[in-house]
Design a protein around this motif. Structure first.
Motif, PDB file in Angstrom:
ATOM      1  N   GLY B  76       0.802  -1.211   0.000  1.00  0.00           N
ATOM      2  CA  GLY B  76       0.000   0.000   0.000  1.00  0.00           C
ATOM      3  C   GLY B  76       0.844   1.276   0.000  1.00  0.00           C
ATOM      4  N   GLY B  77       1.771   1.349   0.956  1.00  0.00           N
ATOM      5  CA  GLY B  77       2.482   2.611   1.056  1.00  0.00           C
ATOM      6  C   GLY B  77       3.979   2.471   1.221  1.00  0.00           C
ATOM      7  N   GLY B  78       4.705   3.388   0.699  1.00  0.00           N
ATOM      8  CA  GLY B  78       6.126   3.524   0.934  1.00  0.00           C
ATOM      9  C   GLY B  78       6.968   2.398   0.420  1.00  0.00           C
ATOM     10  N   GLY B  79       8.244   2.383   0.786  1.00  0.00           N
ATOM     11  CA  GLY B  79       9.209   1.395   0.329  1.00  0.00           C
ATOM     12  C   GLY B  79       9.266   0.206   1.260  1.00  0.00           C
ATOM     13  N   VAL B  80      10.274  -0.574   1.047  1.00  0.00           N
ATOM     14  CA  VAL B  80      10.468  -1.767   1.854  1.00  0.00           C
ATOM     15  C   VAL B  80      11.154  -1.360   3.149  1.00  0.00           C
ATOM     16  CG1 VAL B  80      11.467  -4.048   1.931  1.00  0.00           C
ATOM     17  CG2 VAL B  80      10.751  -3.063  -0.252  1.00  0.00           C
ATOM     18  N   THR B  81      10.483  -1.688   4.250  1.00  0.00           N
ATOM     19  CA  THR B  81      11.108  -1.338   5.522  1.00  0.00           C
ATOM     20  C   THR B  81      12.010  -2.468   5.976  1.00  0.00           C
ATOM     21  OG1 THR B  81       9.312  -2.340   6.759  1.00  0.00           O
ATOM     22  CG2 THR B  81       9.095   0.004   6.219  1.00  0.00           C
ATOM     23  N   ALA B  82      12.949  -2.108   6.833  1.00  0.00           N
ATOM     24  CA  ALA B  82      13.858  -3.119   7.378  1.00  0.00           C
ATOM     25  C   ALA B  82      13.076  -4.123   8.212  1.00  0.00           C
ATOM     26  CB  ALA B  82      14.934  -2.460   8.229  1.00  0.00           C
ATOM     27  N   ALA B  83      12.046  -3.596   8.884  1.00  0.00           N
ATOM     28  CA  ALA B  83      11.235  -4.477   9.725  1.00  0.00           C
ATOM     29  C   ALA B  83      10.563  -5.547   8.882  1.00  0.00           C
ATOM     30  CB  ALA B  83      10.192  -3.664  10.471  1.00  0.00           C
ATOM     31  N   ALA B  84      10.050  -5.143   7.714  1.00  0.00           N
ATOM     32  CA  ALA B  84       9.369  -6.106   6.837  1.00  0.00           C
ATOM     33  C   ALA B  84      10.349  -7.160   6.348  1.00  0.00           C
ATOM     34  CB  ALA B  84       8.733  -5.378   5.660  1.00  0.00           C
ATOM     35  N   GLU B  86      12.999  -8.073   7.836  1.00  0.00           N
ATOM     36  CA  GLU B  86      13.350  -8.946   8.953  1.00  0.00           C
ATOM     37  C   GLU B  86      12.263  -9.987   9.200  1.00  0.00           C
ATOM     38  OE1 GLU B  86      14.898  -6.814  12.516  1.00  0.00           O
ATOM     39  OE2 GLU B  86      13.803  -8.405  13.562  1.00  0.00           O
ATOM     40  N   ALA B  87      11.016  -9.551   9.100  1.00  0.00           N
ATOM     41  CA  ALA B  87       9.894 -10.479   9.284  1.00  0.00           C
ATOM     42  C   ALA B  87       9.984 -11.612   8.273  1.00  0.00           C
ATOM     43  CB  ALA B  87       8.568  -9.739   9.141  1.00  0.00           C
ATOM     44  N   LEU B  88      10.311 -11.246   7.022  1.00  0.00           N
ATOM     45  CA  LEU B  88      10.438 -12.265   5.981  1.00  0.00           C
ATOM     46  C   LEU B  88      11.535 -13.265   6.324  1.00  0.00           C
ATOM     47  CD1 LEU B  88      10.142 -10.764   2.394  1.00  0.00           C
ATOM     48  CD2 LEU B  88       8.699 -12.435   3.532  1.00  0.00           C
ATOM     49  N   TRP B  89      12.670 -12.712   6.771  1.00  0.00           N
ATOM     50  CA  TRP B  89      13.787 -13.580   7.162  1.00  0.00           C
ATOM     51  C   TRP B  89      13.381 -14.561   8.242  1.00  0.00           C
ATOM     52  CZ3 TRP B  89      18.277 -15.091   5.372  1.00  0.00           C
ATOM     53  CH2 TRP B  89      18.881 -14.332   4.343  1.00  0.00           C
ATOM     54  N   ILE B  90      12.652 -14.026   9.211  1.00  0.00           N
ATOM     55  CA  ILE B  90      12.223 -14.909  10.306  1.00  0.00           C
ATOM     56  C   ILE B  90      11.324 -16.016   9.770  1.00  0.00           C
ATOM     57  CG2 ILE B  90      10.832 -15.005  12.428  1.00  0.00           C
ATOM     58  CD1 ILE B  90      11.958 -12.178  13.030  1.00  0.00           C
ATOM     59  N   SER B  91      10.388 -15.629   8.907  1.00  0.00           N
ATOM     60  CA  SER B  91       9.491 -16.633   8.325  1.00  0.00           C
ATOM     61  C   SER B  91      10.287 -17.692   7.572  1.00  0.00           C
ATOM     62  CB  SER B  91       8.508 -15.980   7.354  1.00  0.00           C
ATOM     63  OG  SER B  91       7.650 -15.146   8.045  1.00  0.00           O
ATOM     64  N   ALA B  92      11.248 -17.201   6.783  1.00  0.00           N
ATOM     65  CA  ALA B  92      12.033 -18.137   5.967  1.00  0.00           C
ATOM     66  C   ALA B  92      12.805 -19.109   6.851  1.00  0.00           C
ATOM     67  CB  ALA B  92      12.989 -17.369   5.052  1.00  0.00           C
ATOM     68  N   LEU B  93      13.439 -18.568   7.896  1.00  0.00           N
ATOM     69  CA  LEU B  93      14.215 -19.444   8.778  1.00  0.00           C
ATOM     70  C   LEU B  93      13.318 -20.428   9.510  1.00  0.00           C
ATOM     71  CD1 LEU B  93      16.900 -16.950  10.150  1.00  0.00           C
ATOM     72  CD2 LEU B  93      17.201 -18.854   8.532  1.00  0.00           C
ATOM     73  N   LEU B  94      12.141 -19.921   9.921  1.00  0.00           N
ATOM     74  CA  LEU B  94      11.183 -20.808  10.569  1.00  0.00           C
ATOM     75  C   LEU B  94      10.793 -21.947   9.632  1.00  0.00           C
ATOM     76  CD1 LEU B  94       8.695 -18.556  12.576  1.00  0.00           C
ATOM     77  CD2 LEU B  94      10.093 -20.451  13.431  1.00  0.00           C
ATOM     78  N   LEU B  95      10.533 -21.571   8.383  1.00  0.00           N
ATOM     79  CA  LEU B  95      10.144 -22.576   7.392  1.00  0.00           C
ATOM     80  C   LEU B  95      11.215 -23.648   7.259  1.00  0.00           C
ATOM     81  CD1 LEU B  95       8.551 -21.048   4.195  1.00  0.00           C
ATOM     82  CD2 LEU B  95       7.871 -23.113   5.405  1.00  0.00           C
ATOM     83  N   LEU B  96      12.446 -23.147   7.146  1.00  0.00           N
ATOM     84  CA  LEU B  96      13.565 -24.079   6.987  1.00  0.00           C
ATOM     85  C   LEU B  96      13.635 -25.011   8.190  1.00  0.00           C
ATOM     86  CD1 LEU B  96      16.029 -24.984   5.418  1.00  0.00           C
ATOM     87  CD2 LEU B  96      17.336 -23.140   6.495  1.00  0.00           C
ATOM     88  N   ALA B  97      13.533 -24.434   9.382  1.00  0.00           N
ATOM     89  CA  ALA B  97      13.640 -25.243  10.600  1.00  0.00           C
ATOM     90  C   ALA B  97      12.486 -26.228  10.690  1.00  0.00           C
ATOM     91  CB  ALA B  97      13.671 -24.328  11.816  1.00  0.00           C
ATOM     92  N   VAL B  98      11.283 -25.747  10.452  1.00  0.00           N
ATOM     93  CA  VAL B  98      10.112 -26.620  10.575  1.00  0.00           C
ATOM     94  C   VAL B  98      10.200 -27.755   9.562  1.00  0.00           C
ATOM     95  CG1 VAL B  98       7.620 -26.723  10.237  1.00  0.00           C
ATOM     96  CG2 VAL B  98       8.614 -24.904  11.616  1.00  0.00           C
ATOM     97  N   SER B  99      10.592 -27.423   8.317  1.00  0.00           N
ATOM     98  CA  SER B  99      10.708 -28.469   7.295  1.00  0.00           C
ATOM     99  C   SER B  99      11.714 -29.524   7.702  1.00  0.00           C
ATOM    100  CB  SER B  99      11.156 -27.873   5.959  1.00  0.00           C
ATOM    101  OG  SER B  99      10.156 -27.099   5.409  1.00  0.00           O
ATOM    102  N   ALA B 100      12.869 -29.059   8.146  1.00  0.00           N
ATOM    103  CA  ALA B 100      13.915 -30.017   8.509  1.00  0.00           C
ATOM    104  C   ALA B 100      13.464 -30.878   9.685  1.00  0.00           C
ATOM    105  CB  ALA B 100      15.202 -29.280   8.838  1.00  0.00           C
ATOM    106  N   LEU B 101      12.833 -30.251  10.681  1.00  0.00           N
ATOM    107  CA  LEU B 101      12.365 -31.008  11.836  1.00  0.00           C
ATOM    108  C   LEU B 101      11.284 -32.006  11.455  1.00  0.00           C
ATOM    109  CD1 LEU B 101      12.225 -28.396  14.726  1.00  0.00           C
ATOM    110  CD2 LEU B 101      13.590 -30.496  14.608  1.00  0.00           C
ATOM    111  N   ARG B 102      10.399 -31.549  10.574  1.00  0.00           N
ATOM    112  CA  ARG B 102       9.351 -32.469  10.129  1.00  0.00           C
ATOM    113  C   ARG B 102       9.990 -33.693   9.487  1.00  0.00           C
ATOM    114  NH1 ARG B 102       5.725 -34.624   6.115  1.00  0.00           N
ATOM    115  NH2 ARG B 102       7.373 -34.639   4.570  1.00  0.00           N
ATOM    116  N   GLY B 103      11.030 -33.406   8.677  1.00  0.00           N
ATOM    117  CA  GLY B 103      11.721 -34.523   8.031  1.00  0.00           C
ATOM    118  C   GLY B 103      12.303 -35.474   9.058  1.00  0.00           C
ATOM    119  N   ILE B 104      12.890 -34.885  10.092  1.00  0.00           N
ATOM    120  CA  ILE B 104      13.525 -35.739  11.106  1.00  0.00           C
ATOM    121  C   ILE B 104      12.487 -36.571  11.850  1.00  0.00           C
ATOM    122  CG2 ILE B 104      14.730 -35.641  13.327  1.00  0.00           C
ATOM    123  CD1 ILE B 104      16.362 -33.290  12.013  1.00  0.00           C
TER     124      ILE B 104
END
Lengths: 636, 620
Positions: B76-84, B86-104
């Motif tokens: 909607g507004g403005g550019g990409v914030t650092a917070a956004a 960071e949120a993406l990074w957290i989601s990505a890392l969570l995904l990676l961790a959850v996937s790997a754990l699920r596999g285990i």
């Protein structure tokens, strides 16, 4: 497979190498297995060409199936794109015409997917079954005409495993080969579409693919060894169990239960261990694939997500990519599995071709005549020399004649060439020199089928087929009526015991006539020969000891059987020999004497010295005495 | 003897009674489950891992949806914030961790489930083997060896697979569908119901398909076994086939068997293809509905793109497990039928076994005594095989038994080592009733040489030493010398190490019988029984064996069963058995003087040539 996991050696079981108190040195359970090699080339053009010959008749179906498969793969690739379109065109406030169009496209795609999915599965599946049955039929048909010298050498069990196991692995190969095309198309499609959606994002995401491929390739050979070890220990344990079942009476009578249980425990435990190890190999791939999937998704989220935020791509691309990621690991798994299947198929194909390529030595000539039923029934050997192996002649320059209606007895010690002589009358083999004449014709000028019709044969081992008594008796002449069958059975004295069976002539015989005594089987085989109603009878007298009553019955039946026919009998019993019109005495593949009993006795040669030894049967005479008799003859 | 029993008894042994009714199926499944519960830790690990894996698996779509929504916040507004970012990074890392754990956790779930199955399979294997070894002859007479092999291999496999493909999968599916449904429906009821709409249909088709595939598979196996029988008989009897020029008929037989099998094979392909494509269609139809309704909701701004993504990816997560519902149904069905057959075997009573107060046999004089012994097979009590058999033999003596086939003479041999128990009367060894001594000591004291000697697929040495596997090589050689087998063995490629039996060098009938004789020479029995065990050995060799065995027989009781008079005329006592009764007894001379059945038999065998010659056409 590592050494200590080898299946055949219980001594190296759980307790290590030393021989312990519970495991005797001279005891094993289960058999020594000789596994047919499965490590071989993965691709052999010649074998593929030979298999292709069997697939060729179904090539239209294969083509249909392959095109259906490609369309099917296409629809699978299309669906995430439609989702991508829906997501990007369903923004707040827009009208739903785009959505309607997308839904229409989706509906169409899934209907095509359904139809092509069915076609590719069903058509290729059925075609593969057809090819399997065709190959088996070709092999079986070939075995009907290959020379008996091949059949003599090979074990039935080994042939059966080719007709079953090897044929199955080719079917498996054919089915998975087509799916392979689908897998390759899918990987290719996913790569292209992802790169097309966004080149750099696609490239980054796809970078996990080679990682998986490398892991998979290093994992495969080890895993396969573990899987093979598991398979092998399974069959070792199962083999030991089968042996315990079949040999249970011997086991109990020699009180081996305790020792065997200990040894079996070793095998069962080895089986447990190798299976656990195989499972570890199989399962370790699960977190690997899941981890890599997670990694790919993380790439898409971080990189793709910031591209979305920067407005470089739409969110729909992200969703589509996530869908593709979930799809692209499966094909790699099945492709690497296909490698093993292909290797197995090549090994099986090799063995099948070996069978199909066995040369047919004995063939009908193009202008071969049918032996007519009107022929006189004479048998004549003219200077026949014959051998199975080039340097070891079994018959040397053998000449004799059996006139129509006569009974000739072939007599001689084991290995003198009696059975070979009878086999030549039937043209089971071709002579190297000389001629065998039946009804005045060289057997090589006659069709084999007509020889079979005019010559009935009774083998030493009365081989019967699963089926009713009735079917067995008319085996040599399918069109025989019930009346004829019963008459034949009466003539050889089999009628009474047949009627005493549960269902008379309709009684089902077990495997090889297992539910009958040997004497009864003999009588049935006589009845079978009688129904065939041939001019010539070739008979190999049984040597097995039967009780005296049965013996008498058999002798009577034999007389009845030979009446009015030309008979060539490999005789073991003196009664039979003495009654023959002509006795042909063979020794070391040569005719040493001919004449009837009285003449030969008068001659005072080999026959008379054997006769005077007073054994009930010539086969009972020990070798020393035979040699003595022979030398006595030469001295005289 | 075997033919006696097989011919007359029905094949209705308990092992063949198929499971009937739900009650019995449930009992069987309960018993299998209880067997697994004896390994509580493995069960706990498997089920616990399943639970964790399911939760993690269902988290992935949630995380994906969240991440997609995170990319939408800044649109909607403005550019990409650092917070956004960071949120993406957290989601990505969570995904990676959850996937790997699920596999285990999926790995541990599968591994523990499989491992438990293998452990139970191992226990069952041993139990089966032990039982089969100990079950009495009467059981083995009635049950086809092929059926026992099926129980020990295929049925056992069916039971073994129950835990991993049945029970664990049932847990997995229940949790996956239950939690998944809760997550979806609590987010959006309509979309949730639509997203799950494929589950019942796919589950149903999948079960129907698997059960039908199994039924037709069993059918197909039966038809294929007919086909292999046709091929096997043809190849085994190839000389008969050729002799009667019956190749065309044989091809016809083959084609008939082959075509019926092919029709079924096609049937199976059709079942598979139509059901799998129907399952795909129903899944995609649900997906299409979710897309349509979800798309409209997007337009109406009822849901976010992320939510729609969550729904769609949850559906793909559910798809494969739901398609495998059929495998689970099949595993239950298979385990219950296989289990009831397997337990039928394991619960089988052993009829001949040690009496509770059984004592070891003590040999002093080595005298064997039959006292009014009668015998009938179980269930055929009105057709006794032996009636009132009485005789006695002391150490060093030979008793010969002769009689027509089916007279019961082999049965006498089978009663002494208690292969069967007498119906009436007693058999004693040195005054001890053989039913009151331990089986192990009895069978050590009594050795039977069977007519059809069973060879184990192993070396000749191991075969000869079968009853005494601790023996030294010299003893093995001496035994085989006495049995007139030594010279033949030395001529074999690997001598005593040559493998014989089913998959080794095949020995002739006479050689097998000689090996069986060598086998008992390795033992130290008090009673030796030759059950028609020289029928395939020529008279001259038999004579030599008899001479060689003279010393061996000196301090034992020997029983010879034969219909070759030359094998038994030297016996101290000859029993002529007919119809289960001793009708004549005495020495050779006495019996000849009696001019009875024995004499008639003697005349027949000693002068076979006279009066029985083939009278041919001209009739000389």
């Amino acid at each position: 497979m590592s050494q200590e996991e080898h299946a055949g050696e219980p001594e190296t079981g759980r307790n290590g190498d030393h021989v312990d108190r519970k495991r005797p040195p001279l005891a094993v359970v289960g058999s020594h297995r000789i596994d047919e090699e499965i490590f071989g080339p993965v691709f052999d053009k010649m074998i593929i060409a030979r298999i292709w010959a069997f697939v060729r008749p179904y090539r239209a179906k294969v083509a249909i199936s392959a095109s259906a498969l490609l369309i099917f793969t296409g629809t699978q690739l299309l669906i995430p794109l439609i989702i991508h379109y829906v997501i990007d065109h369903s923004k707040r406030g827009v009208d739903n015409s785009a959505l309607l169009a997308a839904s229409g496209a989706f509906l169409l795609a899934i209907l095509v997917n359904f139809a092509t999915g069915y076609i590719q599965e069903a058509v290729v599946g059925k075609a593969a079954e057809n090819v399997l049955f065709d190959i088996r039929r070709a092999m079986f048909g070939h075995l009907q005409v290959v020379s008996l010298s091949f059949m003599d050498k090979i074990e039935v069990g080994r042939l059966m495993s080719r007709l079953q196991g090897d044929v199955n692995s080719i079917q498996e190969f054919l089915e998975t080969s087509l799916f392979c095309i689908g897998d390759i198309a899918l990987i290719f499609g996913v790569v292209v579409v992802m790169l097309w959606l966004d080149f750099s994002l696609g490239l980054l995401t796809l970078s996990v693919l080679p990682i998986l491929l490398i892991i998979r390739i290093t994992w495969l050979p080890r895993a396969r060894q573990a899987f093979m070890a598991a398979r092998e220990t399974s069959s070792a344990a199962n083999g030991a169990l089968a042996e315990a079942i079949h040999g249970v009476r011997a086991v109990q009578s020699m009180d081996r239960q305790q020792v065997n249980l200990v040894l079996y425990d070793d095998k069962a435990h080895a089986n447990l261990r190798t299976h656990l190890s195989a499972d570890r190999y199989a399962q370790v791939m699960v977190p690997t694939v899941d981890g890599l999937t997670g990694l790919a998704m993380a790439f898409v989220i971080v990189v793709g997500g910031s591209m979305v935020m920067n407005g470089r791509i739409e969110a729909g691309v992200l969703v589509a990519d996530l869908f593709y990621i979930q799809r692209f690991f499966d094909p790699i798994r099945s492709l690497t599995m296909h490698y093993s299947i292909m290797q197995r198929c090549m090994a099986s194909g090799r063995r099948l071709i070996d069978v199909l390529d066995i040369e047919i030595d004995v063939r009908d000539k193009p202008d071969a005549q049918a032996l007519s039923a009107e022929m006189d029934g004479a048998i004549e050997f003219k200077n026949v020399t014959f051998s199975y192996y080039p340097d070891l002649p079994v018959l040397k320059d053998v000449s004799f004649k059996v006139n129509p209606g006569e009974t000739a007895a072939l007599v001689g010690p084991t290995g003198s060439g009696k059975s070979s002589a009878t086999a030549l009358v039937h043209r089971f083999y071709d002579v190297q020199q000389g001629q065998v004449l039946v009804g005045g014709h060289d057997v090589r000028d006659l069709t084999q089928a007509s020889l079979g019709r005019q010559i009935a044969m009774v083998l030493q081992e009365p081989f019967l087929f699963t089926g009713t008594v009735f079917e067995n008796i008319r085996y040599g002449r399918r069109q025989a009526t019930r009346q004829q069958v019963i008459e034949a059975a009466k003539a050889v004295g089999a009628h009474d015991f047949i009627m005493s069976l549960a269902n008379g002539y309709e009684t089902q015989l077990g495997e090889r006539g297992g539910n009958l005594s040997i004497g009864q089987r003999q009588l049935l085989s006589f009845a079978r020969a009688l129904v065939a109603d041939a001019k010539i009878l070739v008979l190999d007298e049984a040597t097995a000891n039967v009780d005296s009553d049965t013996e008498m019955q058999i002798q009577k039946a034999l007389t009845r059987l030979l009446k009015g026919r030309t008979g060539l009998v490999i005789a073991h019993r003196l009664a039979t020999i003495r009654g023959a019109d002509r006795i042909i005495v063979l020794r070391h593949g040569q005719v040493v004497e001919t004449g009837n009993h009285a003449e030969l006795i008068a001659m005072g040669g080999f026959y008379s010295s054997l006769y005077n030894l007073n054994y009930a049967s010539f086969d009972d005479i020990p070798k020393e005495k035979l040699d003595a008799a022979a030398s006595a003859r030469f001295r005289s | 003897m075997r033919s006696d029993a097989v011919g007359t008894s029905s094949r209705n042994s308990p092992a063949h009674v198929a499971a009937s009714g739900w009650g019995r199926s449930l009992l069987t499944l309960r018993r299998i489950t209880v067997m697994h519960l004896r390994h509580p830790w493995q069960v706990a690990f498997a089920i616990g891992s399943t639970f964790l894996a399911v939760i993690l698996q269902l988290l992935i779509p949630q995380l994906l949806g969240r991440a997609i929504d995170q990319t939408q916040t800044t649109l909607g507004g403005g550019g990409v914030t650092a917070a956004a970012e960071e949120a993406l990074w957290i989601s990505a890392l969570l995904l990676l961790a959850v996937s790997a754990l699920r596999g285990i956790f999926t790995m541990t779930q599968n591994y523990f489930a499989e491992a438990l199955g293998h452990h139970v399979g191992y226990e069952l294997r041993l139990a089966c083997y032990d039982k089969i070894q100990r079950l009495s002859f009467s059981f083995h007479d009635q049950v086809h060896s092929g059926d026992l092999i099926t129980i020990g291999m295929l049925d056992l496999e069916g039971v073994r697979m129950y835990f991993s493909t049945g029970l664990v999968r049932a847990c997995l599916l229940t949790m996956l569908i239950g939690i998944g449904a809760y997550m979806l429906i609590s987010t959006d009821a309509v979309l949730g119901v639509l997203a799950l709409s494929f589950v019942p249909f796919v589950g149903w088709r999948s079960s129907v398909m698997q059960l039908r595939l199994r039924a037709t598979w069993l059918d197909l196996q039966e038809r294929l076994s007919v086909l292999s029988r046709v091929m096997e008989e043809n190849l085994g009897g190839i000389r008969v086939v050729r002799a009667f020029a019956a190749q065309d008929d044989e091809m016809l037989k083959f084609d008939q068997a082959s075509n019926t099998a092919l029709i079924l094979a096609h049937d199976r392909v059709a079942t598979y293809a139509s059901n799998t494509s129907a399952m795909s269609l129903s899944f995609f139809a649900s997906l299409g509905l979710v897309l349509w309704v979800g798309g409209n909701k997007l337009i109406a701004d009822d849901i976010s793109i992320g939510t729609l993504t969550t729904f769609l990816t949850t559906m793909t997560t559910l798809q494969i497990p739901v398609r495998q519902i059929g495998l689970m149904a099949n595993a239950f069905a298979r385990a219950s039928t296989c289990g009831s057959r397997l337990f039928g075997l394991l619960d089988q009573d052993i009829t001949v076994r040690d009496a509770p107060e059984a004592r070891p046999l003590e040999i002093s004089d080595g005298a064997l005594r039959f006292d009014n012994v009668s015998f009938a097979y179980r269930g055929l009590e009105n057709r006794p095989v032996l009636r009132n058999i009485s005789f006695e033999a002391r150490r060093g003596e030979t008793v010969a038994i002769v009689g027509p086939p089916g007279s019961g003479k082999s049965t006498i041999a089978h009663l002494v080592p208690r292969f069967y128990d007498v119906t009436d009367g007693t058999i004693t060894l040195d005054g001890q009733d053989i039913r009151r001594v331990t089986l192990a000591t009895l069978r050590k004291a009594v050795a039977v040489v069977q007519q059809d000697a069973f060879l184990f697929t192993t070396t000749i040495e191991n075969n000869i030493a079968y009853g005494d596997p601790w023996a030294k090589a010299q003893r093995v050689e001496r035994a085989s010398e006495s049995a007139q087998l030594h010279n033949y063995i030395l001529g074999l490629p690997a001598g005593y190490k040559t493998v014989v039996g089913e998959r080794g060098v095949s020995l002739s009938g006479g050689q097998r019988q000689r090996l069986a004789i060598a086998r008992i020479m390795m033992l130290h029995p008090s009673v030796v029984i030759f059950d028609d065990s020289t029928a395939a050995i020529d008279a001259a060799t038999e004579q030599r064996i008899r001479t060689a065995m003279r010393l061996f027989a000196k301090d034992r009781v020997t029983i010879v069963i034969s219909h070759r008079l030359s094998s038994l005329m030297y016996a101290d006592q000859i029993l002529f058995v007919d119809n289960g009764e001793i009708i004549e007894r005495g020495t050779h001379q006495e019996l000849l003087a009696k001019r009875g059945r024995y004499k008639a038999l003697h005349d027949l065998q000693m002068r076979p040539a006279d009066g029985m010659a083939i009278k041919n056409g001209d009739g000389r």
